[in-house]
Design a protein around this motif. Structure first.
Motif, short mmCIF file in Angstrom:
data_model
loop_
_atom_site.label_atom_id
_atom_site.label_comp_id
_atom_site.label_asym_id
_atom_site.label_seq_id
_atom_site.Cartn_x
_atom_site.Cartn_y
_atom_site.Cartn_z
N PHE A 157 0.70 5.43 4.71
CA PHE A 157 0.52 6.56 5.62
C PHE A 157 0.31 6.07 7.06
O PHE A 157 0.94 6.55 8.00
CB PHE A 157 -0.65 7.44 5.16
N LYS A 161 2.60 6.51 10.51
CA LYS A 161 2.05 7.08 11.74
C LYS A 161 2.26 6.12 12.92
O LYS A 161 2.67 6.54 13.99
CB LYS A 161 0.57 7.38 11.54
N ALA A 167 5.08 11.49 7.56
CA ALA A 167 4.47 10.81 6.40
C ALA A 167 5.39 10.80 5.18
O ALA A 167 5.67 9.73 4.63
CB ALA A 167 3.13 11.45 6.06
#
Length: 188
Positions: A157, A161, A167
């Motif tokens: 994740f 980012k 995601a």
């Protein structure tokens, strides 16, 4: 402009008569020889119909038929182009089983006879070494995300980012590469 001039300028014909589109998702009416206005949601009007230019670009440049559903930008740092959009993918790509990755590690690195914790730096290091010798296309931006995830101490994740991927899209990319690594090494 004639057909050859349009092709020379990077435009391709669409299924709509006299409507051409280029990779920057500029839509051209070849009869009137003008670029059509595309609104901020990606629609333009032709013959009284609203047409989604993003879906049209996917059809023309990626050979994906126009369908219902939303499109999304792949890399958030870049603008909408034919190579930077896709249909939203709600299908989740499952990661390979931990046991399969360990089989690959133990097969390649004979000295490893113990299980390595799945979320450890050492585990990711072994997987990275497996990925380097796998016959995977390492030239695209998606591989950069996968490589960044393996070389860093961050979660999937967080890697998405930090590399400006949504995601679900980024995690699907990472999982698909992990699956390719397992597939390559279990075949050998």
């Amino acid at each position: 402009m004639n057909k050859d001039q349009l092709i020379e300028k990077g435009f391709k014909a669409t299924k709509y008569k006299n409507i051409w589109i280029n990779e920057n998702i500029e839509v051209l009416n070849a009869v009137k020889n003008r670029i059509l206005k595309v609104n901020d949601k990606g629609y333009f009007v032709f013959d009284g119909k609203r047409i989604n230019s993003y879906k049209l670009a996917l059809e023309v440049f990626k050979k994906q038929p126009m369908r219902k559903g939303q499109t999304e930008i792949i890399n958030c740092n870049e603008k909408y182009t034919a190579n930077n959009i896709q249909y939203k993918n709600t299908v989740k790509v499952e990661p390979p089983k931990y046991e399969d990755l360990m089989k690959c590690i133990k097969k390649r690195f004979k000295e490893v006879q113990f299980n390595v914790g799945a979320n450890t730096v050492v585990f990711k290091m072994f997987v990275y070494e497996l990925a380097k010798v796998s016959l995977i296309d390492k030239t695209n931006k998606e591989y950069e995300l996968f490589e960044y995830y393996l070389k860093s101490k961050v979660s999937k994740f967080k890697a998405c980012k930090e590399k400006n991927y949504r995601a679900i899209t980024g995690i699907n990319i990472i999982n698909s590469y992990l699956n390719k690594v397992v597939e390559f090494h279990l075949k050998k």
